[in-house]
Design a protein around this motif. Structure first.
Motif, PDB file in Angstrom:
ATOM      1  N   ASP A 138     -56.049  -3.984 -10.632  1.00 63.35           N
ATOM      2  CA  ASP A 138     -56.409  -5.311 -10.122  1.00 63.35           C
ATOM      3  C   ASP A 138     -57.185  -6.111 -11.157  1.00 63.35           C
ATOM      4  N   ASN A 139     -58.042  -5.445 -11.934  1.00 63.25           N
ATOM      5  CA  ASN A 139     -58.813  -6.139 -12.962  1.00 63.25           C
ATOM      6  C   ASN A 139     -57.948  -6.666 -14.098  1.00 63.25           C
ATOM      7  N   LEU A 140     -56.774  -6.068 -14.276  1.00 63.06           N
ATOM      8  CA  LEU A 140     -55.869  -6.556 -15.318  1.00 63.06           C
ATOM      9  C   LEU A 140     -55.325  -7.937 -14.965  1.00 63.06           C
ATOM     10  N   GLY A 141     -55.179  -8.214 -13.682  1.00 60.67           N
ATOM     11  CA  GLY A 141     -54.622  -9.490 -13.258  1.00 60.67           C
ATOM     12  C   GLY A 141     -53.123  -9.532 -13.508  1.00 60.67           C
ATOM     13  N   TYR A 142     -52.564 -10.709 -13.362  1.00 62.26           N
ATOM     14  CA  TYR A 142     -51.121 -10.858 -13.531  1.00 62.26           C
ATOM     15  C   TYR A 142     -50.715 -11.080 -14.974  1.00 62.26           C
ATOM     16  N   ASP A 143     -51.619 -11.530 -15.792  1.00 67.08           N
ATOM     17  CA  ASP A 143     -51.300 -11.836 -17.190  1.00 67.08           C
ATOM     18  C   ASP A 143     -51.843 -10.723 -18.083  1.00 67.08           C
ATOM     19  N   PHE A 144     -51.302  -9.510 -17.938  1.00 62.43           N
ATOM     20  CA  PHE A 144     -51.798  -8.373 -18.710  1.00 62.43           C
ATOM     21  C   PHE A 144     -50.839  -8.038 -19.846  1.00 62.43           C
ATOM     22  N   GLN A 145     -51.358  -7.353 -20.817  1.00 62.73           N
ATOM     23  CA  GLN A 145     -50.544  -6.875 -21.931  1.00 62.73           C
ATOM     24  C   GLN A 145     -49.939  -5.522 -21.538  1.00 62.73           C
ATOM     25  N   PRO A 146     -48.691  -5.246 -21.868  1.00 66.28           N
ATOM     26  CA  PRO A 146     -48.069  -3.974 -21.483  1.00 66.28           C
ATOM     27  C   PRO A 146     -48.813  -2.749 -22.014  1.00 66.28           C
ATOM     28  N   ASP A 147     -49.473  -2.872 -23.167  1.00 62.69           N
ATOM     29  CA  ASP A 147     -50.190  -1.717 -23.704  1.00 62.69           C
ATOM     30  C   ASP A 147     -51.458  -1.400 -22.917  1.00 62.69           C
ATOM     31  N   ALA A 148     -51.839  -2.259 -21.966  1.00 61.70           N
ATOM     32  CA  ALA A 148     -52.993  -1.977 -21.105  1.00 61.70           C
ATOM     33  C   ALA A 148     -52.640  -0.953 -20.037  1.00 61.70           C
ATOM     34  N   LEU A 149     -51.363  -0.714 -19.805  1.00 62.67           N
ATOM     35  CA  LEU A 149     -50.944   0.281 -18.820  1.00 62.67           C
ATOM     36  C   LEU A 149     -50.879   1.645 -19.491  1.00 62.67           C
ATOM     37  N   ASP A 150     -52.020   2.272 -19.595  1.00 66.62           N
ATOM     38  CA  ASP A 150     -52.105   3.591 -20.198  1.00 66.62           C
ATOM     39  C   ASP A 150     -52.758   4.538 -19.198  1.00 66.62           C
ATOM     40  N   CYS A 151     -53.342   5.607 -19.672  1.00 68.37           N
ATOM     41  CA  CYS A 151     -53.911   6.607 -18.783  1.00 68.37           C
ATOM     42  C   CYS A 151     -55.102   6.089 -17.989  1.00 68.37           C
ATOM     43  N   ARG A 152     -55.678   4.962 -18.374  1.00 70.03           N
ATOM     44  CA  ARG A 152     -56.794   4.409 -17.610  1.00 70.03           C
ATOM     45  C   ARG A 152     -56.350   3.927 -16.232  1.00 70.03           C
ATOM     46  N   ALA A 153     -55.070   3.758 -16.024  1.00 68.98           N
ATOM     47  CA  ALA A 153     -54.553   3.352 -14.721  1.00 68.98           C
ATOM     48  C   ALA A 153     -54.455   4.528 -13.757  1.00 68.98           C
ATOM     49  N   ASP A 154     -54.731   5.739 -14.228  1.00 67.13           N
ATOM     50  CA  ASP A 154     -54.703   6.929 -13.382  1.00 67.13           C
ATOM     51  C   ASP A 154     -56.092   7.202 -12.830  1.00 67.13           C
ATOM     52  N   ARG A 155     -56.187   7.360 -11.532  1.00 70.69           N
ATOM     53  CA  ARG A 155     -57.481   7.599 -10.904  1.00 70.69           C
ATOM     54  C   ARG A 155     -57.985   9.004 -11.192  1.00 70.69           C
ATOM     55  N   ASP A 156     -57.087   9.947 -11.488  1.00 68.91           N
ATOM     56  CA  ASP A 156     -57.517  11.313 -11.747  1.00 68.91           C
ATOM     57  C   ASP A 156     -57.847  11.561 -13.219  1.00 68.91           C
ATOM     58  N   LEU A 157     -58.016  10.506 -13.974  1.00 71.03           N
ATOM     59  CA  LEU A 157     -58.385  10.610 -15.386  1.00 71.03           C
ATOM     60  C   LEU A 157     -59.795  11.174 -15.509  1.00 71.03           C
ATOM     61  N   ALA A 158     -59.968  12.123 -16.400  1.00 73.55           N
ATOM     62  CA  ALA A 158     -61.287  12.684 -16.687  1.00 73.55           C
ATOM     63  C   ALA A 158     -61.702  12.191 -18.072  1.00 73.55           C
ATOM     64  N   PRO A 159     -62.362  11.030 -18.175  1.00 77.84           N
ATOM     65  CA  PRO A 159     -62.646  10.436 -19.478  1.00 77.84           C
ATOM     66  C   PRO A 159     -63.599  11.262 -20.340  1.00 77.84           C
ATOM     67  N   THR A 160     -64.367  12.163 -19.760  1.00 77.85           N
ATOM     68  CA  THR A 160     -65.288  12.961 -20.570  1.00 77.85           C
ATOM     69  C   THR A 160     -64.600  14.137 -21.238  1.00 77.85           C
ATOM     70  N   VAL A 161     -63.382  14.457 -20.831  1.00 78.11           N
ATOM     71  CA  VAL A 161     -62.671  15.581 -21.422  1.00 78.11           C
ATOM     72  C   VAL A 161     -62.234  15.251 -22.835  1.00 78.11           C
TER      73      VAL A 161
END
Length: 83
Positions: free
Chosen positions: A45-68
């Protein structure tokens, strides 16, 4: 035309018939809960409608463990083993 195509291609392309799912096939056992549905909709939702395709990465996954593995670890990994 019929003699040039396989029977399945002829039935689906020319005769416009739908292919049924085989009852003993792989996809016949797929249910709705087999699909991945753990998206981080807040991030999307924070990306909005005018997003860059490279913004769709693993950050879009809720089960991401960023500290790993941090993003900087990805950038320092070698791209080639040199073999």
């Amino acid at each position: 035309m019929k003699r040039d195509l396989t029977p399945l291609t002829f039935q689906t392309s020319i005769m416009c018939r739908k292919i049924g799912i085989a009852r003993d096939g792989f996809y016949s056992s797929m249910k709705e809960d087999h699909k991945y549905n753990d998206s981080d909709f807040g991030y999307l939702d924070n990306l909005g409608y005018d997003f860059q395709p490279d913004a769709l990465d693993c950050r879009a996954d809720r089960d991401l463990a960023p500290t790993v593995l941090s993003a900087s670890a990805w950038t320092t990994m070698p791209t080639s083993t040199g073999l």
